[in-house]
Write a protein that holds these residues in place. Structure first.
Motif, mmCIF file in Angstrom:
data_model
loop_
_atom_site.group_PDB
_atom_site.id
_atom_site.type_symbol
_atom_site.label_atom_id
_atom_site.label_comp_id
_atom_site.label_asym_id
_atom_site.label_seq_id
_atom_site.Cartn_x
_atom_site.Cartn_y
_atom_site.Cartn_z
ATOM 1 N N LYS A 23 -20.953 -4.033 17.409
ATOM 2 C CA LYS A 23 -20.086 -3.589 16.318
ATOM 3 C C LYS A 23 -19.378 -4.797 15.721
ATOM 4 N N ARG A 45 -23.566 -11.573 14.822
ATOM 5 C CA ARG A 45 -24.814 -10.846 15.112
ATOM 6 C C ARG A 45 -25.587 -11.512 16.243
ATOM 7 N N GLU A 85 -30.109 -3.165 11.126
ATOM 8 C CA GLU A 85 -29.644 -1.827 11.479
ATOM 9 C C GLU A 85 -28.966 -1.764 12.832
ATOM 10 N N GLY A 86 -29.198 -2.756 13.689
ATOM 11 C CA GLY A 86 -28.619 -2.700 15.034
ATOM 12 C C GLY A 86 -27.123 -3.003 15.066
ATOM 13 N N ILE A 87 -26.572 -3.532 14.002
ATOM 14 C CA ILE A 87 -25.150 -3.900 13.954
ATOM 15 C C ILE A 87 -24.392 -2.867 13.141
ATOM 16 N N ARG A 88 -23.382 -2.266 13.758
ATOM 17 C CA ARG A 88 -22.505 -1.308 13.066
ATOM 18 C C ARG A 88 -21.355 -2.096 12.430
ATOM 19 N N ASP A 107 -26.557 -10.176 20.102
ATOM 20 C CA ASP A 107 -27.981 -9.967 20.326
ATOM 21 C C ASP A 107 -28.490 -8.774 19.518
ATOM 22 N N ASN A 108 -28.038 -8.715 18.233
ATOM 23 C CA ASN A 108 -28.491 -7.679 17.290
ATOM 24 C C ASN A 108 -28.140 -6.250 17.714
ATOM 25 N N ASP A 109 -27.141 -6.095 18.556
ATOM 26 C CA ASP A 109 -26.740 -4.743 18.972
ATOM 27 C C ASP A 109 -25.251 -4.751 19.295
#
Length: 613
Positions: free
Chosen positions: A375, A367, A333-336, A371-373
């Motif tokens: 776009k 990803r 969920e952290g990646i748009r 670091d899982n955050d």
């Protein structure tokens, strides 16, 4: 009479002046010729000295490149001859401060060059090849040779200027003498003579310049040959280093996986001997390690461009859209995720599963870089790689391509990381966080498919990796992915399994029986044909490809000839075989690569058996 004789005396005086002037002019010309001969001899001595230095350098380079002592012969001869050549040069050197200073510079630079040659040869003799090459590449020897050439050029200019000055003075005297002593007609004749002499002199200068240019071209050719040999040696060293790195990576990863499998199987055996049945976790651990080993093999085959591909006509926009759920599950969920799909996108002819794997590999790498955050953007576009682009990328064929770009907002990569990003087992991730085979697998697949892959990145600015796959020219409709849900069809078919390895044959037979099939097995092609003739109702031939006496392809052809409508699945762990050519499966060939899971076997069997044609 005195007055009448005055013109005669004056005439005699003028004649004597002319004769005397001519005599002085002749002597001056002789002196000029002598000076010119000395200058030429002096220049030949200097050229000979430079040639000796070059011979010494060539002998040293040949010895360093080949290790053959015979290449040092020019070096030894040059070292022995140089002192005598210097003595002759000193004897002919005029007492001119500037000239003496240039000769001193030549001696100093020559001494430095001889020292550098001697040191590199000594290092090479001691076995320090790297040290010798490092000294050669340091530029000390080149700087010394440049100093020698520069000083010689300065001497040539100085002596050329002196000769030109003497010639200019002689020409002036001769010109005034001609004007004062000869008639206009004779003056014209002399002018014509002078013009002819000038033309000849210029022709000689052109011929000399051409000879010098030919000499320079020969020197340049020799230098190019030397550099090409050195570059070839360096490339070979780099290849050996890459092989060593690849071997070490394979051994490390496979040993880890084999250690897990052996440990789990040993523990399971011990528990079973004690009558304990809680061995599921050990079986899961061994199965997981074996799956990772199979995945590692698949990635290595992809990098080496030896994986068997099943290309289809692919609508890339449709494929990317169909990956939406898979990407969201894989990235979290952290990646748009954003997709930018081009309208009117061309079709491509490639293996759709490998395209999905490539995009997924790039997305997972992105990803981790974010670091899982962050776009992630996946973009498609029609692209044309022209001659100009291909000229700077030797592996690219100019033409039309479909581009798939994966862009992240992560940390980016410095140039030194970009240069090695596609190397197998190269990774910047922490230990146990990556195999270093993700990008190398993408690289191998793209190259095997005739495409091109390029990384654009800067530290702190994120990364874009663009995949270019050749445009498909044709009217064939893109293949529609077929869902692989569990089949509810009751298993009733009989399968003939042909495998020359007894352990593999037993494992495959047991797996098929576990799935509910009736199985007949054979160890060779001739035995399989006998059982095919003796049995009725065989629906499918499941055969290994690489077998002695009769390979799987020949067996299948003979079996289908005897029983038309018989369906065939080929299997092998060897990528270069009778059904895979240039890395692509032959048309209408059903193939299952070893090793395979029972689920993969079930899916392939039902897929082939349920086909209507």
């Amino acid at each position: 009479m005195r007055l009448q004789s005055l013109p005669l005396v004056a005439g005699f005086a003028v004649l004597a002046l002319i004769v005397g002037t001519r005599a002085v002019l002749v002597e001056g010309q002789r002196a000029n010729r002598a000076a010119a001969r000395e200058t030429i001899e002096y220049q030949e001595l200097l050229s000979g000295l430079l040639s000796m230095a070059q011979d010494a350098e060539s002998g040293q380079r040949g010895y360093l490149l080949t290790g053959e002592k015979s290449y040092l012969e020019p070096y030894r001869k040059a070292v022995e001859a140089i002192p005598g050549q210097l003595s002759r040069i000193d004897a002919m050197t005029a007492s001119d401060d500037q000239l003496v200073q240039q000769i001193s510079h030549i001696k100093d630079a020559l001494a430095q060059k001889q020292a550098e040659l001697a040191v590199t040869i000594a290092l090479y003799d001691k076995g320090d090849v790297a040290g010798a090459l490092r000294l050669v590449r340091s530029g000390q020897g080149k700087a010394a040779m440049d100093e020698i050439r520069a000083s010689m050029d300065t001497i040539r200019r100085m002596e050329g200027a002196a000769i030109a000055e003497r010639d200019e003075h002689t020409d002036q005297v001769e010109t005034w003498l001609r004007i004062g002593s000869l008639a206009a007609l004779f003056a014209i004749f002399l002018l014509a003579t002078y013009t002819i002499r000038e033309s000849r002199r210029r022709f000689r200068e052109v011929a000399t310049a051409q000879a010098e240019l030919m000499g320079k071209n020969i020197e340049l050719g020799n230098e190019i040959d030397t550099r090409e040999k050195a570059e070839s040696q360096i490339r070979q060293m780099q290849k050996m280093e890459a092989v060593g790195q690849l071997t070490g990576g394979i051994a490390h990863d496979f040993n880890n996986m084999l250690a897990v499998i052996l440990s789990a199987m040993n523990l399971a055996q011990r528990k079973l001997k004690r009558g304990e049945n809680d061995i599921e976790k050990f079986i899961e651990a061994a199965t997981d390690a074996a799956s990772r080993a199979a995945n590692l093999t698949a990635r290595l085959l992809a990098f080496s461009r030896l994986q068997p591909l099943a290309p289809q006509v692919v609508d890339t926009n449709r494929l990317v859209t169909g990956m939406s759920d898979l990407l969201h599950r894989a990235l979290g969920e952290g990646i748009r995720i954003e997709t930018v799909l081009a309208g009117g996108l061309w079709k491509i002819h490639a293996d759709p599963s490998q395209i999905e794997n490539a995009i997924l590999n790039l997305a997972v790498n992105a990803r981790d870089a974010m670091d899982n955050d962050g776009k992630l953007t996946i973009e498609t576009a029609n692209s044309h790689l022209d001659e100009a682009y291909a000229s700077t990328h030797a592996e690219v064929t100019p033409g039309q391509y479909v581009m798939v770009a994966v862009t992240d907002t992560g940390a980016g990569m410095p140039p030194e990381v970009i240069a090695r990003a596609f190397e197998p087992f190269f990774t910047t991730k922490p230990v146990n966080k990556g195999t270093g085979l993700g990008l190398s697998q993408v690289f191998g697949f793209v190259k095997q498919s005739g495409g091109h892959v390029k990384i654009y990145s800067e530290p702190g600015e994120g990364t874009t990796i663009k995949i270019y796959l050749p445009r498909f020219f044709g009217s064939e409709e893109p293949a529609v992915p077929v869902g692989r849900g569990k089949s509810s069809v009751k298993v009733t078919e009989t399968i003939l399994v042909v495998e020359d390895d007894a352990r593999v044959r037993a494992a495959t037979t047991d797996a098929m029986r576990e799935l509910g099939y009736t199985v007949i097995h054979a160890a060779s092609g001739p035995e399989a044909l006998e059982k095919l003739d003796a049995s009725s109702g065989i629906a499918l031939l499941f055969t290994d490809i690489v077998m002695p006496v009769m390979n799987g392809r020949k067996l299948a052809e003979e079996a289908v000839a005897r029983q038309p409508g018989l369906k065939v699945i080929f299997t092998t762990g060897f990528t270069r075989n009778a059904v895979v050519h240039n890395g692509v499966l032959d048309h209408d060939v059903h193939f299952l690569a070893k090793p395979f899971t029972i689920e993969q076997l079930d899916a392939k069997l039902r897929d082939v058996l349920d086909r209507t044609s």
